[in-house]
Design a protein around this motif. Structure first.
Motif, PDB file in Angstrom:
ATOM      1  N   GLN A 188       0.816  -1.204   0.000  1.00 38.31           N
ATOM      2  CA  GLN A 188       0.000   0.000   0.000  1.00 38.31           C
ATOM      3  C   GLN A 188       0.852   1.257   0.000  1.00 38.31           C
ATOM      4  N   THR A 189       2.085   1.141   0.531  1.00 33.05           N
ATOM      5  CA  THR A 189       2.953   2.313   0.532  1.00 33.05           C
ATOM      6  C   THR A 189       3.355   2.707  -0.880  1.00 33.05           C
ATOM      7  N   ASP A 190       3.205   1.792  -1.852  1.00 30.24           N
ATOM      8  CA  ASP A 190       3.542   2.089  -3.238  1.00 30.24           C
ATOM      9  C   ASP A 190       2.383   2.748  -3.977  1.00 30.24           C
ATOM     10  N   ILE A 191       1.219   2.818  -3.351  1.00 34.72           N
ATOM     11  CA  ILE A 191       0.036   3.376  -3.990  1.00 34.72           C
ATOM     12  C   ILE A 191      -0.046   4.870  -3.681  1.00 34.72           C
ATOM     13  N   PRO A 192      -0.253   5.711  -4.692  1.00 33.73           N
ATOM     14  CA  PRO A 192      -0.347   7.155  -4.455  1.00 33.73           C
ATOM     15  C   PRO A 192      -1.419   7.489  -3.419  1.00 33.73           C
ATOM     16  N   SER A 193      -1.169   8.537  -2.664  1.00 30.80           N
ATOM     17  CA  SER A 193      -2.089   8.914  -1.586  1.00 30.80           C
ATOM     18  C   SER A 193      -3.497   9.199  -2.103  1.00 30.80           C
ATOM     19  N   LYS A 194      -3.615   9.731  -3.306  1.00 28.05           N
ATOM     20  CA  LYS A 194      -4.942  10.041  -3.849  1.00 28.05           C
ATOM     21  C   LYS A 194      -5.740   8.777  -4.146  1.00 28.05           C
ATOM     22  N   ILE A 195      -5.041   7.722  -4.543  1.00 32.93           N
ATOM     23  CA  ILE A 195      -5.727   6.451  -4.791  1.00 32.93           C
ATOM     24  C   ILE A 195      -6.098   5.796  -3.459  1.00 32.93           C
ATOM     25  N   LEU A 196      -5.182   5.833  -2.480  1.00 28.93           N
ATOM     26  CA  LEU A 196      -5.492   5.297  -1.155  1.00 28.93           C
ATOM     27  C   LEU A 196      -6.674   6.027  -0.540  1.00 28.93           C
ATOM     28  N   ASP A 197      -6.706   7.337  -0.706  1.00 27.81           N
ATOM     29  CA  ASP A 197      -7.812   8.134  -0.180  1.00 27.81           C
ATOM     30  C   ASP A 197      -9.131   7.729  -0.846  1.00 27.81           C
ATOM     31  N   SER A 198      -9.078   7.477  -2.141  1.00 28.44           N
ATOM     32  CA  SER A 198     -10.283   7.072  -2.877  1.00 28.44           C
ATOM     33  C   SER A 198     -10.758   5.692  -2.422  1.00 28.44           C
ATOM     34  N   MET A 199      -9.803   4.781  -2.194  1.00 25.40           N
ATOM     35  CA  MET A 199     -10.158   3.438  -1.721  1.00 25.40           C
ATOM     36  C   MET A 199     -10.819   3.512  -0.352  1.00 25.40           C
ATOM     37  N   SER A 200     -10.278   4.357   0.506  1.00 23.02           N
ATOM     38  CA  SER A 200     -10.854   4.541   1.832  1.00 23.02           C
ATOM     39  C   SER A 200     -12.254   5.150   1.730  1.00 23.02           C
ATOM     40  N   TYR A 201     -12.420   6.136   0.860  1.00 23.42           N
ATOM     41  CA  TYR A 201     -13.715   6.792   0.671  1.00 23.42           C
ATOM     42  C   TYR A 201     -14.763   5.772   0.197  1.00 23.42           C
ATOM     43  N   ILE A 202     -14.362   4.916  -0.739  1.00 22.69           N
ATOM     44  CA  ILE A 202     -15.277   3.880  -1.241  1.00 22.69           C
ATOM     45  C   ILE A 202     -15.730   2.979  -0.096  1.00 22.69           C
ATOM     46  N   GLN A 203     -14.770   2.511   0.709  1.00 24.24           N
ATOM     47  CA  GLN A 203     -15.073   1.583   1.798  1.00 24.24           C
ATOM     48  C   GLN A 203     -16.035   2.198   2.805  1.00 24.24           C
ATOM     49  N   LEU A 204     -15.923   3.499   3.039  1.00 27.41           N
ATOM     50  CA  LEU A 204     -16.743   4.160   4.036  1.00 27.41           C
ATOM     51  C   LEU A 204     -18.093   4.631   3.505  1.00 27.41           C
ATOM     52  N   HIS A 205     -18.311   4.507   2.183  1.00 29.11           N
ATOM     53  CA  HIS A 205     -19.560   4.986   1.587  1.00 29.11           C
ATOM     54  C   HIS A 205     -20.184   3.938   0.657  1.00 29.11           C
ATOM     55  N   LEU A 206     -20.121   2.683   1.075  1.00 30.38           N
ATOM     56  CA  LEU A 206     -20.663   1.609   0.246  1.00 30.38           C
ATOM     57  C   LEU A 206     -22.184   1.666   0.136  1.00 30.38           C
ATOM     58  N   ASP A 207     -22.818   2.430   0.994  1.00 29.86           N
ATOM     59  CA  ASP A 207     -24.279   2.552   0.945  1.00 29.86           C
ATOM     60  C   ASP A 207     -24.732   3.593  -0.070  1.00 29.86           C
TER      61      ASP A 207
ATOM     62  N   SER B 161     -29.581  -4.727  -0.102  1.00 24.72           N
ATOM     63  CA  SER B 161     -29.364  -3.978  -1.343  1.00 24.72           C
ATOM     64  C   SER B 161     -29.331  -2.478  -1.071  1.00 24.72           C
ATOM     65  N   ILE B 162     -30.192  -2.006  -0.170  1.00 23.10           N
ATOM     66  CA  ILE B 162     -30.199  -0.580   0.203  1.00 23.10           C
ATOM     67  C   ILE B 162     -28.916  -0.224   0.946  1.00 23.10           C
ATOM     68  N   GLU B 163     -28.511  -1.098   1.850  1.00 20.99           N
ATOM     69  CA  GLU B 163     -27.322  -0.834   2.663  1.00 20.99           C
ATOM     70  C   GLU B 163     -26.035  -0.862   1.837  1.00 20.99           C
ATOM     71  N   THR B 164     -26.078  -1.497   0.690  1.00 18.88           N
ATOM     72  CA  THR B 164     -24.893  -1.544  -0.175  1.00 18.88           C
ATOM     73  C   THR B 164     -25.026  -0.646  -1.400  1.00 18.88           C
ATOM     74  N   GLY B 165     -26.028   0.235  -1.377  1.00 19.76           N
ATOM     75  CA  GLY B 165     -26.111   1.292  -2.371  1.00 19.76           C
ATOM     76  C   GLY B 165     -26.653   0.908  -3.729  1.00 19.76           C
ATOM     77  N   PHE B 166     -27.448  -0.149  -3.804  1.00 17.89           N
ATOM     78  CA  PHE B 166     -28.056  -0.522  -5.085  1.00 17.89           C
ATOM     79  C   PHE B 166     -29.453   0.072  -5.176  1.00 17.89           C
ATOM     80  N   SER B 167     -29.847   0.409  -6.369  1.00 19.90           N
ATOM     81  CA  SER B 167     -31.121   1.101  -6.565  1.00 19.90           C
ATOM     82  C   SER B 167     -32.329   0.194  -6.356  1.00 19.90           C
ATOM     83  N   ASN B 168     -32.144  -1.104  -6.581  1.00 17.43           N
ATOM     84  CA  ASN B 168     -33.244  -2.048  -6.405  1.00 17.43           C
ATOM     85  C   ASN B 168     -32.686  -3.458  -6.273  1.00 17.43           C
TER      86      ASN B 168
END
Length: 291
Positions: free
Chosen positions: A180-199, A257-264
């Motif tokens: 993970q230290t080889d991954i740019p901070s902007k990509i790590l930040d995006s991965m973290s954002y995804i994990q925290l907003h899966l809904d 499905s709602i908790e994981t952000g799917f429309s239906n």
């Protein structure tokens, strides 16, 4: 002087020494926690999507969380085992890019660590069945996690230290494909954002805008450093969360499905089947309590 902030922690679920036989034969096990085995006698087999390993004495085996696994013993196997949850503030797993079963030769310190964690945590075996479909329930997780909260600080530190030592053996072996230290901070930040907003319905445009990058450039950078396109990564993480919810709760498919952000539900079902190869309903039936 640069400082590296250690951001990984792990909490004990179960540990025990068990003797198994031909009844240890389970397919398509996907657990929300890690497993480490030390084999001291007998023979068996673990297999995943791309890996087939023969369990044999003198070796350690690691099954990262959410790694598909088939377990098979034809006659006899005795093993020490350790099961634990991973807790990271950004939700990014240490082995997120390596969801495969791993094997390394055990050292004397590994054996001593297994014996020590078993000695200082009496009664932390599964004590129900060796069938994951029986013991993988939220109520049982809560029961064992509550024990962690009641243990004294010294024991909590020692448990954490032993888990970290055993995990470090697999890191030293070069099993991690991408640090993970080889991954740019902007990509790590995006991965973290995804994990925290899966809904939520996360879009590539939204992710690129957050880190002030062009959408196409962001997509190429994400692919380069994760091996997956942003939308593929997002959907896989949503389905991983859905699997966890189906294994550990009684929530309906609509609620999941709602908790994981799917429309239906149909959209959720189609995506789930595409990634897991079976429908959510079939997956839930497959993992129902068989006690």
């Amino acid at each position: 002087m640069s400082k590296s902030i250690f951001k990984y922690s792990f909490s004990l679920l179960n540990t025990d020494y068990v003797k198994l036989n031909s009844s240890w034969n389970y397919a398509n096990v996907i657990s929300p926690y890690y497993r480490i085995y030390y084999i001291d006698d007998g023979i068996a087999q673990l297999s995943g999507k791309e890996t087939v390993l023969t369990l044999k004495p003198g070796y350690l085996y690691l099954i990262p969380s959410f790694t598909i696994c088939n377990m098979k013993c034809d006659s006899y196997l005795s093993q020490y085992f350790l099961q634990f949850f991973e807790e990271t503030p950004n939700g990014i797993s240490l082995f997120q890019d390596q969801r495969e079963i791993m094997q390394i030769k055990a050292m004397e310190t590994d054996i001593l660590n297994f014996k020590r964690i078993l000695k200082i945590n009496p009664g932390r075996g599964i004590n129900r069945s060796d069938n994951p479909k029986v013991y993988e329930k939220q109520a049982y997780y809560d029961e064992y996690i509550s024990l962690n909260h009641k243990t004294n600080l010294s024991l909590q530190f020692e448990n954490q230290g032993i888990i970290l030592q055993l995990l470090s053996r697999f890191l030293k072996s070069g099993n991690i494909v991408k640090k993970q230290t080889d991954i740019p901070s902007k990509i790590l930040d995006s991965m973290s954002y995804i994990q925290l907003h899966l809904d939520r319905n996360i879009t590539i445009t939204e992710l690129a805008k957050r880190v002030n990058q062009n959408k196409d450039y962001f997509s190429r950078l994400f692919l380069t450093h994760t091996g997956k396109r942003p939308m593929t990564y997002i959907l896989e993480k949503k389905i991983e969360r859905a699997q966890h919810l189906m294994l550990t709760t009684n929530k309906t498919l609509l609620e999941i499905s709602i908790e994981t952000g799917f429309s239906n539900v149909p959209h959720f079902t189609n995506t789930f089947k595409k990634i897991v190869s079976i429908t959510p309903a079939a997956y839930r039936r497959q993992n129902e309590n068989m006690a």
